[in-house]
Scaffold this active site. Structure first.
Site, PDB file in Angstrom:
ATOM      1  N   GLY A  81       0.853  -1.183   0.000  1.00 24.39           N
ATOM      2  CA  GLY A  81       0.000   0.000   0.000  1.00 24.39           C
ATOM      3  C   GLY A  81       0.887   1.229   0.000  1.00 24.39           C
ATOM      4  O   GLY A  81       2.099   1.117  -0.207  1.00 24.39           O
ATOM      5  N   TYR A 159       8.781  -3.798   4.431  1.00 22.82           N
ATOM      6  CA  TYR A 159       8.342  -4.033   3.044  1.00 22.82           C
ATOM      7  C   TYR A 159       9.576  -4.118   2.138  1.00 22.82           C
ATOM      8  O   TYR A 159       9.694  -5.012   1.294  1.00 22.82           O
ATOM      9  CB  TYR A 159       7.409  -2.889   2.627  1.00 22.82           C
ATOM     10  CG  TYR A 159       7.102  -2.819   1.152  1.00 22.82           C
ATOM     11  CD1 TYR A 159       6.168  -3.679   0.565  1.00 22.82           C
ATOM     12  CD2 TYR A 159       7.736  -1.880   0.327  1.00 22.82           C
ATOM     13  CE1 TYR A 159       5.884  -3.604  -0.796  1.00 22.82           C
ATOM     14  CE2 TYR A 159       7.459  -1.803  -1.025  1.00 22.82           C
ATOM     15  CZ  TYR A 159       6.528  -2.671  -1.584  1.00 22.82           C
ATOM     16  OH  TYR A 159       6.265  -2.584  -2.934  1.00 22.82           O
ATOM     17  N   ASN A 188       7.770   4.063  -7.757  1.00 18.89           N
ATOM     18  CA  ASN A 188       6.494   4.796  -7.700  1.00 18.89           C
ATOM     19  C   ASN A 188       5.755   4.856  -9.032  1.00 18.89           C
ATOM     20  O   ASN A 188       5.822   5.846  -9.758  1.00 18.89           O
ATOM     21  CB  ASN A 188       6.720   6.236  -7.200  1.00 18.89           C
ATOM     22  CG  ASN A 188       7.364   6.256  -5.840  1.00 18.89           C
ATOM     23  OD1 ASN A 188       6.904   5.587  -4.926  1.00 18.89           O
ATOM     24  ND2 ASN A 188       8.450   6.997  -5.713  1.00 18.89           N
TER      25      ASN A 188
HETATM   26  P1  NAD Z   1      -1.579  -3.692  -5.939  1.00 20.49           P
HETATM   27  O1  NAD Z   1      -1.722  -3.768  -4.461  1.00 20.49           O
HETATM   28  O2  NAD Z   1      -2.559  -2.900  -6.715  1.00 20.49           O
HETATM   29  O3  NAD Z   1      -1.526  -5.170  -6.550  1.00 20.49           O
HETATM   30  C1  NAD Z   1      -1.081  -6.274  -5.831  1.00 20.49           C
HETATM   31  C2  NAD Z   1      -2.157  -7.329  -5.957  1.00 20.49           C
HETATM   32  O4  NAD Z   1      -1.716  -8.517  -5.279  1.00 20.49           O
HETATM   33  C3  NAD Z   1      -3.489  -6.923  -5.307  1.00 20.49           C
HETATM   34  O5  NAD Z   1      -4.543  -6.933  -6.257  1.00 20.49           O
HETATM   35  C4  NAD Z   1      -3.709  -7.965  -4.231  1.00 20.49           C
HETATM   36  O6  NAD Z   1      -5.074  -8.340  -4.047  1.00 20.49           O
HETATM   37  C5  NAD Z   1      -2.875  -9.132  -4.751  1.00 20.49           C
HETATM   38  N1  NAD Z   1      -2.532 -10.042  -3.685  1.00 20.49           N
HETATM   39  C6  NAD Z   1      -2.024  -9.719  -2.468  1.00 20.49           C
HETATM   40  N2  NAD Z   1      -1.912 -10.815  -1.711  1.00 20.49           N
HETATM   41  C7  NAD Z   1      -2.355 -11.857  -2.475  1.00 20.49           C
HETATM   42  C8  NAD Z   1      -2.509 -13.243  -2.232  1.00 20.49           C
HETATM   43  N3  NAD Z   1      -2.181 -13.783  -1.048  1.00 20.49           N
HETATM   44  N4  NAD Z   1      -3.006 -14.022  -3.223  1.00 20.49           N
HETATM   45  C9  NAD Z   1      -3.380 -13.489  -4.416  1.00 20.49           C
HETATM   46  N5  NAD Z   1      -3.258 -12.163  -4.702  1.00 20.49           N
HETATM   47  C10 NAD Z   1      -2.755 -11.371  -3.734  1.00 20.49           C
HETATM   48  O7  NAD Z   1      -0.091  -3.182  -6.213  1.00 20.49           O
HETATM   49  P2  NAD Z   1       0.582  -2.659  -7.561  1.00 20.49           P
HETATM   50  O8  NAD Z   1       0.811  -1.218  -7.408  1.00 20.49           O
HETATM   51  O9  NAD Z   1      -0.152  -3.177  -8.733  1.00 20.49           O
HETATM   52  O10 NAD Z   1       2.000  -3.382  -7.448  1.00 20.49           O
HETATM   53  C11 NAD Z   1       2.306  -4.603  -8.096  1.00 20.49           C
HETATM   54  C12 NAD Z   1       3.645  -5.103  -7.616  1.00 20.49           C
HETATM   55  O11 NAD Z   1       4.663  -4.103  -7.876  1.00 20.49           O
HETATM   56  C13 NAD Z   1       3.711  -5.385  -6.124  1.00 20.49           C
HETATM   57  O12 NAD Z   1       4.524  -6.503  -5.920  1.00 20.49           O
HETATM   58  C14 NAD Z   1       4.383  -4.159  -5.557  1.00 20.49           C
HETATM   59  O13 NAD Z   1       5.037  -4.441  -4.342  1.00 20.49           O
HETATM   60  C15 NAD Z   1       5.339  -3.806  -6.671  1.00 20.49           C
HETATM   61  N6  NAD Z   1       5.703  -2.376  -6.644  1.00 20.49           N
HETATM   62  C16 NAD Z   1       4.758  -1.436  -6.958  1.00 20.49           C
HETATM   63  C17 NAD Z   1       5.111  -0.097  -6.932  1.00 20.49           C
HETATM   64  C18 NAD Z   1       4.110   0.969  -7.281  1.00 20.49           C
HETATM   65  O14 NAD Z   1       4.489   2.147  -7.268  1.00 20.49           O
HETATM   66  N7  NAD Z   1       2.860   0.663  -7.617  1.00 20.49           N
HETATM   67  C19 NAD Z   1       6.413   0.290  -6.574  1.00 20.49           C
HETATM   68  C20 NAD Z   1       7.336  -0.699  -6.247  1.00 20.49           C
HETATM   69  C21 NAD Z   1       6.970  -2.034  -6.305  1.00 20.49           C
END
Ligand code: NAD
Length: 331
Positions: A81, A159, A188
């Site tokens: 989050g 995290y 981000n």
């Molecule tokens: P998001 O939270 O929208 O998507 C992650 C998804 O994983 C969610 O829909 C959630 O329901 C699902 N999930 C979590 N636990 C689960 C489980 N036990 N079983 C099945 N599904 C599960 O996040 P996002 O922004 O789309 O990010 C995607 C990935 O990229 C993540 O790994 C995040 O850590 C990484 N990331 C994102 C950002 C960013 O800025 N958005 C930055 C750095 C890293």
């Protein structure tokens, strides 16, 4: 040519949902897996609702039957989050437990498939800029973090520690079991069709919502003094980078980000400019993470020939008007 098959884990989330849409538009057969369906678009060939913390479930979604394996697996599922969720301290154990369990399950299931069939999908893993050490991010004028800056390790959140552990896990399984991996560190990522309220939204979405909601002359609240800096990458450009990475021979880790550094107060000023709103900023106590973080894209430019092109202002404008539409629909 045979149709390529992709598995998107976390396809109900922000980046995963956009990726499913992109892969479908390119003619892939796509299976998407998540705890929830995507809120704004759902167009995979198959959506499987379930919990990747269960090994049996993870194994079942990786299975295509007849000894076939997916061409590509995108591991985007994580317990995550915005700053309010990651830095409050209350979710540390859950975040570390849930995300590392998902990654262990994914790799063990793929290892089993690889040993049985002699074939392996190429596996993309989404790490994060949150893996970089706190002491290299104490200045708002961050010069840009290079991939080698990750060690000696000292991420500022659990995290980040989980992401760093899992990066190493992907590389270890690659070395020991021949699984091709691609490990990227996102900086981000933002854009429309993502979380914009409810507590798990990130700064760009939260700020767009606050500005779009505020009446002329009102104020909006920003955590900290607002001088903390970050760079933000628009979702479409993130997908371009992921796809370039998947067809390259490089395993990573690699930054996927923008080098356009902005303070959080200035991010709010850009959002205000879209409708010429004149709002005061009230800086309040709240979690802010590191003081300054930027991406250094030298390696990604050299290895993938990819770089960000869209300005923050252009990307934020698209996001702002999409969030304003959501607010109007809800009203
Ligand atoms: P998001 O939270 O929208 O998507 C992650 C998804 O994983 C969610 O829909 C959630 O329901 C699902 N999930 C979590 N636990 C689960 C489980 N036990 N079983 C099945 N599904 C599960 O996040 P996002 O922004 O789309 O990010 C995607 C990935 O990229 C993540 O790994 C995040 O850590 C990484 N990331 C994102 C950002 C960013 O800025 N958005 C930055 C750095 C890293």
């Amino acid at each position: 040519m045979t149709q390529k098959r992709a598995l998107v884990l976390g396809g109900g989330g922000f980046i995963g949902g956009h990726l499913v849409k992109r892969l479908k538009s390119q003619g892939y057969w796509v299976r998407s897996v998540d705890l929830k369906e995507h809120l704004y678009f759902a167009n995979p060939d198959e959506f499987v609702l379930g919990d990747l913390r269960s090994f049996d479930f993870t194994k079942s979604v990786l299975d295509l039957s007849n000894g076939e394996v997916f061409d590509e697996v995108y591991q985007l599922a994580a317990d995550m989050g915005g700053a309010g969720y990651i830095f409050s301290g209350e979710n540390d154990a859950t975040v570390m437990h849930n995300s590392s369990q998902i990654n262990l399950n994914v790799l063990d299931a793929i290892k089993g498939l690889t040993l049985d069939s002699g074939k392996s999908p190429t596996v993309f893993y989404s790490s994060s800029a949150c893996i970089y050490p706190e002491e290299k991010q104490l200045d708002t004028e961050n010069r840009g973090l290079k991939e080698e800056d990750a060690y000696p390790a000292n991420p500022d959140s659990d995290y980040g520690w989980e992401k760093l552990f899992s990066e190493r896990l992907y590389f270890a399984y690659s070395r020991n079991f021949g699984i091709p991996v691609r490990v990227a560190r996102f900086h981000n990522i933002f854009g429309p069709e993502g979380t914009w309220d409810g507590g798990k939204e990130k700064a760009p979405a939260a700020i767009c919502r606050k500005v779009a909601n505020a009446q002329e002359g009102a104020h909006i609240e920003i955590w900290g003094d607002g001088n903390q800096t970050r760079s933000f990458l628009f979702i479409d450009e993130c997908l371009d980078a992921i796809q370039n990475f998947m067809v390259s021979n490089f395993q990573g880790p690699i930054n996927i980000g923008s080098e356009e550094l902005v303070s959080i107060n200035d991010l709010a000023h850009i959002a205000m400019s879209f409708e010429n709103k004149n709002l005061a900023i009230m800086n309040i106590a709240g979690p802010q993470g590191v003081r300054g973080r930027n991406s250094d894209n030298s390696l990604v430019r050299a290895k993938l020939g990819w770089d960000y092109k869209l300005s923050l202002e252009e990307g934020l404008k698209i996001t702002y008007f999409w969030i304003r539409d959501q607010l109007q629909k809800k009203a």
